[in-house]
Design an enzyme around this catalytic site. Structure first.
Site, PDB file in Angstrom:
ATOM      1  N   SER A 136      -5.299  -3.044   1.048  1.00 20.53           N
ATOM      2  CA  SER A 136      -4.237  -2.158   1.057  1.00 20.53           C
ATOM      3  C   SER A 136      -5.082  -0.599   0.743  1.00 20.53           C
ATOM      4  CB  SER A 136      -3.871  -2.237  -0.340  1.00 20.53           C
ATOM      5  OG  SER A 136      -2.948  -1.319  -0.990  1.00 20.53           O
ATOM      6  N   TYR A 148      -4.796  -4.461  -9.426  1.00 16.10           N
ATOM      7  CA  TYR A 148      -4.725  -4.546  -8.255  1.00 16.10           C
ATOM      8  C   TYR A 148      -5.557  -3.652  -7.156  1.00 16.10           C
ATOM      9  CZ  TYR A 148      -1.846  -4.560  -3.605  1.00 16.10           C
ATOM     10  OH  TYR A 148      -1.384  -4.567  -2.291  1.00 16.10           O
TER      11      TYR A 148
HETATM   12  P1  NAD Z   1       5.053 -10.532  -0.299  1.00 15.83           P
HETATM   13  O1  NAD Z   1       4.926 -10.596  -1.441  1.00 15.83           O
HETATM   14  O2  NAD Z   1       6.194 -10.555   0.535  1.00 15.83           O
HETATM   15  O3  NAD Z   1       4.109 -11.841   0.493  1.00 15.83           O
HETATM   16  C1  NAD Z   1       3.068 -12.341   0.021  1.00 15.83           C
HETATM   17  C2  NAD Z   1       2.899 -13.829   0.068  1.00 15.83           C
HETATM   18  O4  NAD Z   1       1.667 -14.312  -0.594  1.00 15.83           O
HETATM   19  C3  NAD Z   1       4.285 -14.676  -0.375  1.00 15.83           C
HETATM   20  O5  NAD Z   1       4.799 -15.515   0.257  1.00 15.83           O
HETATM   21  C4  NAD Z   1       3.588 -15.300  -1.734  1.00 15.83           C
HETATM   22  O6  NAD Z   1       4.127 -16.548  -2.057  1.00 15.83           O
HETATM   23  C5  NAD Z   1       2.108 -15.677  -1.222  1.00 15.83           C
HETATM   24  N1  NAD Z   1       1.041 -16.026  -2.145  1.00 15.83           N
HETATM   25  C6  NAD Z   1       0.975 -15.364  -3.369  1.00 15.83           C
HETATM   26  N2  NAD Z   1      -0.023 -16.243  -4.160  1.00 15.83           N
HETATM   27  C7  NAD Z   1      -0.318 -17.218  -3.363  1.00 15.83           C
HETATM   28  C8  NAD Z   1      -1.403 -18.136  -3.544  1.00 15.83           C
HETATM   29  N3  NAD Z   1      -2.128 -18.303  -4.705  1.00 15.83           N
HETATM   30  N4  NAD Z   1      -1.747 -19.010  -2.541  1.00 15.83           N
HETATM   31  C9  NAD Z   1      -1.121 -18.676  -1.192  1.00 15.83           C
HETATM   32  N5  NAD Z   1      -0.054 -17.651  -1.128  1.00 15.83           N
HETATM   33  C10 NAD Z   1       0.164 -17.201  -2.028  1.00 15.83           C
HETATM   34  O7  NAD Z   1       3.971  -9.147   0.177  1.00 15.83           O
HETATM   35  P2  NAD Z   1       3.640  -8.669   1.703  1.00 15.83           P
HETATM   36  O8  NAD Z   1       3.934  -7.506   1.650  1.00 15.83           O
HETATM   37  O9  NAD Z   1       3.962  -9.409   2.784  1.00 15.83           O
HETATM   38  O10 NAD Z   1       2.032  -8.731   1.451  1.00 15.83           O
HETATM   39  C11 NAD Z   1       0.913  -9.160   2.155  1.00 15.83           C
HETATM   40  C12 NAD Z   1      -0.358  -8.586   1.583  1.00 15.83           C
HETATM   41  O11 NAD Z   1      -0.247  -7.135   2.316  1.00 15.83           O
HETATM   42  C13 NAD Z   1      -0.569  -8.704   0.398  1.00 15.83           C
HETATM   43  O12 NAD Z   1      -2.139  -9.094   0.276  1.00 15.83           O
HETATM   44  C14 NAD Z   1      -0.586  -7.463  -0.160  1.00 15.83           C
HETATM   45  O13 NAD Z   1      -1.131  -7.161  -1.272  1.00 15.83           O
HETATM   46  C15 NAD Z   1      -0.798  -6.593   0.982  1.00 15.83           C
HETATM   47  N6  NAD Z   1      -0.022  -5.292   0.957  1.00 15.83           N
HETATM   48  C16 NAD Z   1       1.108  -5.026   0.944  1.00 15.83           C
HETATM   49  C17 NAD Z   1       1.841  -3.814   0.903  1.00 15.83           C
HETATM   50  C18 NAD Z   1       3.229  -3.391   0.837  1.00 15.83           C
HETATM   51  O14 NAD Z   1       3.809  -2.494   0.449  1.00 15.83           O
HETATM   52  N7  NAD Z   1       4.013  -4.541   0.889  1.00 15.83           N
HETATM   53  C19 NAD Z   1       0.895  -2.540   0.866  1.00 15.83           C
HETATM   54  C20 NAD Z   1      -0.494  -2.810   0.824  1.00 15.83           C
HETATM   55  C21 NAD Z   1      -0.979  -3.978   1.056  1.00 15.83           C
END
Ligand code: NAD
Length: 262
Positions: A136, A148
């Site tokens: 991120s 985080y």
């Molecule tokens: P999201 O919350 O929509 O999806 C995350 C998924 O991870 C969910 O389906 C959840 O069930 C799964 N998950 C959580 N704990 C888990 C575990 N113990 N084992 C297996 N799966 C698990 O979020 P997203 O936006 O799709 O995020 C994807 C990645 O991108 C994450 O690592 C997040 O930190 C990163 N990210 C997101 C953003 C944003 O703005 N959405 C920005 C920067 C980074």
């Protein structure tokens, strides 16, 4: 489009958001996708994508997956460490208020999980294999949510170390740093936080999972075969100005004041 035919790739956190889109796009490019998550997919994954219940924090889930891959396919091409959680938000996320349970859970999912995945699956990969960690922009600067931010910094570090250790076997390890992405993770985000992101980015819109998945696809393809140990921000320009955009805005306003004073 990159051809990923015959490549077996595991994607964590693939039940929704970015992971779902990555599973979908990489499958469309010909890869055999093992979609992993602790919850069932929010929407049906495309035909051919195999969904498995898998908790990234559980070493036994990784052992089971390694056993399944070696029995069914014999070898593995790639791993996308995408699963992530945000933990406590708002003032609860501030350093002074960090809750130890929350801290440990965040590190377990966001950092230890990817370490276990690399440790268990890299032995099944060979020359040309590819691992992508989804960090991120919070892993490249000071972020208000302490746990985080730390977990995402550590994930970048993990990728650098893995790139060095696995490089001699021809396995590449890279990190993507998404900016604000409209996924279920942001569904409870209030306009004030969204607007802060909009003010930070240079491009005129926030990101979507469709902005991240093609970069993962590139890193899983032969087009990136000499790319390893790098961080790729996909953030609409949030990091490009290094935080100086606010000064540039101040300079613009100063110029206007001086112009009006003439
Ligand atoms: P999201 O919350 O929509 O999806 C995350 C998924 O991870 C969910 O389906 C959840 O069930 C799964 N998950 C959580 N704990 C888990 C575990 N113990 N084992 C297996 N799966 C698990 O979020 P997203 O936006 O799709 O995020 C994807 C990645 O991108 C994450 O690592 C997040 O930190 C990163 N990210 C997101 C953003 C944003 O703005 N959405 C920005 C920067 C980074």
């Amino acid at each position: 489009m990159e051809d990923l035919s015959g490549r077996v790739i595991a994607i964590t956190g693939a039940a929704r958001g970015q992971g779902w889109e990555e599973a979908s796009m990489l499958s469309e490019a010909g890869a055999t996708i093992l979609a992993l998550d602790v919850v069932e997919p929010l929407e049906d994954l495309p035909e051919g994508v195999e969904f498995h219940r898998h908790d990234v924090t559980r070493p036994e889930d990784w052992d089971d997956l390694a056993e399944l891959v070696s029995r069914r396919f014999g070898t593995m091409f790639g791993l996308v460490n995408n699963a992530g959680i945000v933990g406590q938000r708002g003032t609860a996320g501030r350093l002074a208020n960090v809750d130890l349970d929350d801290w440990n859970t965040l590190l377990a999912v966001n950092t230890t999980g990817p370490m276990l995945g690399i440790q268990r699956l890299a032995p099944l990969m060979s020359n040309g294999g590819s691992i992508v960690n989804i960090s991120s922009i919070a892993g490249a600067g000071a972020h208000f949510a302490a746990a985080y931010g730390v977990s995402k910094w550590a994930l970048r570090g993990l990728a650098r170390i893995a790139a060095m250790e696995l490089g001699p076997q021809g396995i590449r390890v890279n990190t993507i740093l998404p900016g604000y992405i409209e996924s279920p993770m942001q569904h409870d985000t209030l306009p004030v936080f969204l607007n802060a992101h909009k003010a930070l980015i240079s491009l005129p819109r926030t990101g979507t999972p469709q902005d991240i998945a093609p970069v993962v696809r590139f890193l899983m393809s032969d087009a990136s075969e000499w790319v390893t140990g790098v961080d790729i921000p996909v953030d609409g320009g949030a990091m490009g100005h290094g935080g100086l955009q606010i000064l540039s805005e101040g300079m613009k306003q100063m110029a206007e004041v001086l112009e009006n004073a003439k």
